[in-house]
Design an enzyme around this catalytic site. Sequence first.
Site, PDB file in Angstrom:
ATOM      1  N   TYR A 162       0.703  -1.165   0.045  1.00  0.00           N
ATOM      2  CA  TYR A 162      -0.140  -0.226  -0.100  1.00  0.00           C
ATOM      3  C   TYR A 162       0.740   1.417   0.263  1.00  0.00           C
ATOM      4  O   TYR A 162       1.134   2.130   0.988  1.00  0.00           O
ATOM      5  CB  TYR A 162      -1.031  -0.092   1.013  1.00  0.00           C
ATOM      6  CG  TYR A 162      -2.117   0.908   0.963  1.00  0.00           C
ATOM      7  CD1 TYR A 162      -3.190   0.639   0.162  1.00  0.00           C
ATOM      8  CD2 TYR A 162      -2.265   2.062   1.648  1.00  0.00           C
ATOM      9  CE1 TYR A 162      -4.296   1.281   0.087  1.00  0.00           C
ATOM     10  CE2 TYR A 162      -3.266   2.841   1.767  1.00  0.00           C
ATOM     11  CZ  TYR A 162      -4.459   2.391   1.012  1.00  0.00           C
ATOM     12  OH  TYR A 162      -5.368   3.086   0.884  1.00  0.00           O
ATOM     13  N   SER A 169       2.979   3.993  -2.800  1.00  0.00           N
ATOM     14  CA  SER A 169       2.631   5.012  -4.035  1.00  0.00           C
ATOM     15  C   SER A 169       1.455   4.380  -4.978  1.00  0.00           C
ATOM     16  O   SER A 169       0.214   5.083  -5.294  1.00  0.00           O
ATOM     17  CB  SER A 169       3.735   5.553  -4.804  1.00  0.00           C
ATOM     18  OG  SER A 169       3.685   6.157  -5.775  1.00  0.00           O
ATOM     19  N   GLN A 170       1.588   3.278  -5.600  1.00  0.00           N
ATOM     20  CA  GLN A 170       0.547   2.713  -6.404  1.00  0.00           C
ATOM     21  C   GLN A 170      -0.445   2.046  -5.687  1.00  0.00           C
ATOM     22  O   GLN A 170      -1.400   2.147  -6.125  1.00  0.00           O
ATOM     23  CB  GLN A 170       1.173   1.738  -7.374  1.00  0.00           C
ATOM     24  CG  GLN A 170       2.341   2.279  -8.164  1.00  0.00           C
ATOM     25  CD  GLN A 170       1.410   3.051  -9.441  1.00  0.00           C
ATOM     26  OE1 GLN A 170       0.513   2.916  -9.859  1.00  0.00           O
ATOM     27  NE2 GLN A 170       2.040   4.154  -9.712  1.00  0.00           N
ATOM     28  N   HIS A 180       4.651  -3.897 -13.070  1.00  0.00           N
ATOM     29  CA  HIS A 180       5.809  -3.745 -13.518  1.00  0.00           C
ATOM     30  C   HIS A 180       6.470  -5.269 -13.809  1.00  0.00           C
ATOM     31  O   HIS A 180       6.200  -5.930 -13.095  1.00  0.00           O
ATOM     32  CB  HIS A 180       6.954  -3.066 -12.771  1.00  0.00           C
ATOM     33  CG  HIS A 180       8.207  -2.649 -13.410  1.00  0.00           C
ATOM     34  ND1 HIS A 180       8.405  -2.441 -14.682  1.00  0.00           N
ATOM     35  CD2 HIS A 180       9.519  -2.483 -12.727  1.00  0.00           C
ATOM     36  CE1 HIS A 180       9.776  -1.991 -15.048  1.00  0.00           C
ATOM     37  NE2 HIS A 180      10.548  -2.071 -13.719  1.00  0.00           N
ATOM     38  N   GLY A 228       1.700   7.062  -8.345  1.00  0.00           N
ATOM     39  CA  GLY A 228       0.458   6.789  -7.746  1.00  0.00           C
ATOM     40  C   GLY A 228      -0.468   8.050  -7.395  1.00  0.00           C
ATOM     41  O   GLY A 228      -1.466   8.294  -7.875  1.00  0.00           O
ATOM     42  N   GLU A 252      13.915   5.579 -17.389  1.00  0.00           N
ATOM     43  CA  GLU A 252      14.329   6.068 -16.288  1.00  0.00           C
ATOM     44  C   GLU A 252      15.777   6.499 -16.255  1.00  0.00           C
ATOM     45  O   GLU A 252      16.088   7.611 -15.609  1.00  0.00           O
ATOM     46  CB  GLU A 252      14.205   5.015 -15.117  1.00  0.00           C
ATOM     47  CG  GLU A 252      12.981   4.642 -14.454  1.00  0.00           C
ATOM     48  CD  GLU A 252      12.675   3.439 -13.815  1.00  0.00           C
ATOM     49  OE1 GLU A 252      11.667   3.416 -13.091  1.00  0.00           O
ATOM     50  OE2 GLU A 252      13.335   2.522 -13.907  1.00  0.00           O
ATOM     51  N   SER A 289      10.490  31.770 -29.508  1.00  0.00           N
ATOM     52  CA  SER A 289      11.133  32.727 -30.276  1.00  0.00           C
ATOM     53  C   SER A 289      11.930  32.237 -31.560  1.00  0.00           C
ATOM     54  O   SER A 289      12.059  31.127 -31.632  1.00  0.00           O
ATOM     55  CB  SER A 289      11.674  33.767 -29.447  1.00  0.00           C
ATOM     56  OG  SER A 289      13.092  33.166 -29.227  1.00  0.00           O
TER      57      SER A 289
HETATM   58  P1  NDP Z   1       6.310   1.887  -3.036  1.00  0.00           P
HETATM   59  O1  NDP Z   1       7.846   1.759  -2.626  1.00  0.00           O
HETATM   60  O2  NDP Z   1       5.571   3.411  -3.043  1.00  0.00           O
HETATM   61  O3  NDP Z   1       5.347   0.950  -2.089  1.00  0.00           O
HETATM   62  C1  NDP Z   1       6.018  -0.336  -1.848  1.00  0.00           C
HETATM   63  C2  NDP Z   1       5.148  -0.943  -0.857  1.00  0.00           C
HETATM   64  O4  NDP Z   1       5.444  -2.333  -0.608  1.00  0.00           O
HETATM   65  C3  NDP Z   1       4.787  -0.272   0.568  1.00  0.00           C
HETATM   66  O5  NDP Z   1       3.560  -0.304   0.875  1.00  0.00           O
HETATM   67  C4  NDP Z   1       5.723  -1.091   1.444  1.00  0.00           C
HETATM   68  O6  NDP Z   1       5.026  -1.268   2.733  1.00  0.00           O
HETATM   69  C5  NDP Z   1       5.528  -2.448   0.838  1.00  0.00           C
HETATM   70  N1  NDP Z   1       6.867  -3.428   1.117  1.00  0.00           N
HETATM   71  C6  NDP Z   1       8.180  -3.181   0.730  1.00  0.00           C
HETATM   72  N2  NDP Z   1       8.781  -3.993   1.364  1.00  0.00           N
HETATM   73  C7  NDP Z   1       7.820  -5.035   1.985  1.00  0.00           C
HETATM   74  C8  NDP Z   1       7.888  -6.151   2.512  1.00  0.00           C
HETATM   75  N3  NDP Z   1       9.039  -6.781   2.841  1.00  0.00           N
HETATM   76  N4  NDP Z   1       7.065  -6.701   3.205  1.00  0.00           N
HETATM   77  C9  NDP Z   1       5.604  -6.166   3.039  1.00  0.00           C
HETATM   78  N5  NDP Z   1       5.394  -5.041   2.671  1.00  0.00           N
HETATM   79  C10 NDP Z   1       6.566  -4.476   1.883  1.00  0.00           C
HETATM   80  O7  NDP Z   1       6.153   1.270  -4.473  1.00  0.00           O
HETATM   81  P2  NDP Z   1       5.404   1.962  -5.611  1.00  0.00           P
HETATM   82  O8  NDP Z   1       4.147   1.822  -5.459  1.00  0.00           O
HETATM   83  O9  NDP Z   1       6.168   2.907  -6.314  1.00  0.00           O
HETATM   84  O10 NDP Z   1       5.599   0.768  -6.714  1.00  0.00           O
HETATM   85  C11 NDP Z   1       4.883  -0.571  -6.636  1.00  0.00           C
HETATM   86  C12 NDP Z   1       5.066  -1.211  -7.796  1.00  0.00           C
HETATM   87  O11 NDP Z   1       4.465  -0.351  -8.804  1.00  0.00           O
HETATM   88  C13 NDP Z   1       6.117  -1.593  -8.654  1.00  0.00           C
HETATM   89  O12 NDP Z   1       6.242  -2.703  -9.251  1.00  0.00           O
HETATM   90  C14 NDP Z   1       6.766  -0.384  -9.342  1.00  0.00           C
HETATM   91  O13 NDP Z   1       7.615  -0.468 -10.505  1.00  0.00           O
HETATM   92  C15 NDP Z   1       5.111   0.020 -10.056  1.00  0.00           C
HETATM   93  N6  NDP Z   1       5.013   1.437 -10.513  1.00  0.00           N
HETATM   94  C16 NDP Z   1       5.586   2.272  -9.947  1.00  0.00           C
HETATM   95  C17 NDP Z   1       5.285   3.631 -10.526  1.00  0.00           C
HETATM   96  C18 NDP Z   1       5.785   4.686  -9.696  1.00  0.00           C
HETATM   97  O14 NDP Z   1       5.811   5.977 -10.434  1.00  0.00           O
HETATM   98  N7  NDP Z   1       5.870   4.715  -8.323  1.00  0.00           N
HETATM   99  C19 NDP Z   1       4.678   3.652 -11.770  1.00  0.00           C
HETATM  100  C20 NDP Z   1       4.146   2.423 -12.291  1.00  0.00           C
HETATM  101  C21 NDP Z   1       4.309   1.236 -11.663  1.00  0.00           C
HETATM  102  P3  NDP Z   1       5.499  -0.253   4.002  1.00  0.00           P
HETATM  103  O15 NDP Z   1       5.553   0.989   3.441  1.00  0.00           O
HETATM  104  O16 NDP Z   1       4.329  -0.512   4.947  1.00  0.00           O
HETATM  105  O17 NDP Z   1       6.782  -0.950   4.327  1.00  0.00           O
END
Ligand code: NDP
Length: 326
Positions: A25, A27-28, A110, A136, A197, A254
Amino acid sequence: FEKIYRDEDVDLSVLDGRTVAIIGYGSQGRAQSMNMRESGVNIIVGAGDRTRHSSWDKAEADGFEVFSIEEAVDKADIVHILLQDPAQPSVYYESIHKHLKPGQTLSFAHGFAILYGTIKPPKDVDVVLFVPNGPGPVTRQKFKDGSGIWGCVSVDQDVSGHAKETALAISKAVGSTRVGVVDMTFQHETEGDNYEEQVLYGGTIHLMRTMFNIMVKNGYPRSFAYAKAIRSIRSIIDDIDAVGIEAYLTSRASRTCEFAVRHSGPRVINEQAMEEIFEETERGVFARNWLQEFSLGMPTLNRMRRTWADSDMEKTGKIWRDKFGK
Ligand code: NDP
């Protein structure tokens, strides 16, 4: 021209009676959960241990039913993995893999883990991809504004014969078919994203930093150099997006600017380096470097964060924002 899916091409009702578990939970996760809920989809959230992961509380505060990742997978028809990419394999094998059942759909935002084989799903589930092409918060804001962010879908395993319909329905529920969704392979989505990227984000940010540093080194006031290096780009991009490059150059910029762009712009670009980065990305060199960096605890990133945060340009930016807002 390739097919571009719009709202009228996609049947959202394929999600009727199905539960989507959002795993992660961030960004996405937050944006897609909220958009899908407002599109009428039954959403639950799977989060890591509450004492170590803030996702649980955040999702609950937004009104979602939250479960451990294992429980969420057990309850779901569609398991939509929105964990940060390098963390996906360990979470997948710890909490997801052995809970998957035949007939479920495993969905990603992704293609990294599937392309590089760090996740190997069982053969009896559908494996799909839906990627909104933006962070997100933008995906969420556009949805609230009645629009969306363009995206792509892909299918890696189609056991049900309906995997594509599922991926498209997810894209519609998130709002992307309001503006357009294209078909993609897992490989092109992943490598294209990693190439963008490195070259577009990396190139643009380094262009800004280098331009600022050269101007300041040559006696320009920091505020002026900062505005030139960062602020101008907004209007350029918006204008080009609205009318195209040629119309921008011939009718909005321009004549001096048009000449400068056509005359000197190409000298700023190192096409050979761009080709090399493309080729390295296709050979998996970038993926290997990133996975290695992550597994070592991100030492290079941490060091760069410290020095960049302390740079003259960052300090100038802070003063600008404090004085004049965004
Ligand atoms: P974030 O870093 O914003 O969120 C990652 C989530 O993963 C957090 O909720 C975090 O929970 C959870 N998490 C990480 N490690 C663990 C773990 N060991 N156990 C349980 N939960 C974990 O990621 P994004 O939303 O950016 O990316 C998610 C997907 O979306 C990826 O595949 C990315 O490539 C893809 N994507 C991202 C875009 C972007 O611009 N951000 C655009 C399009 C696709 P907590 O915070 O509670 O630790």
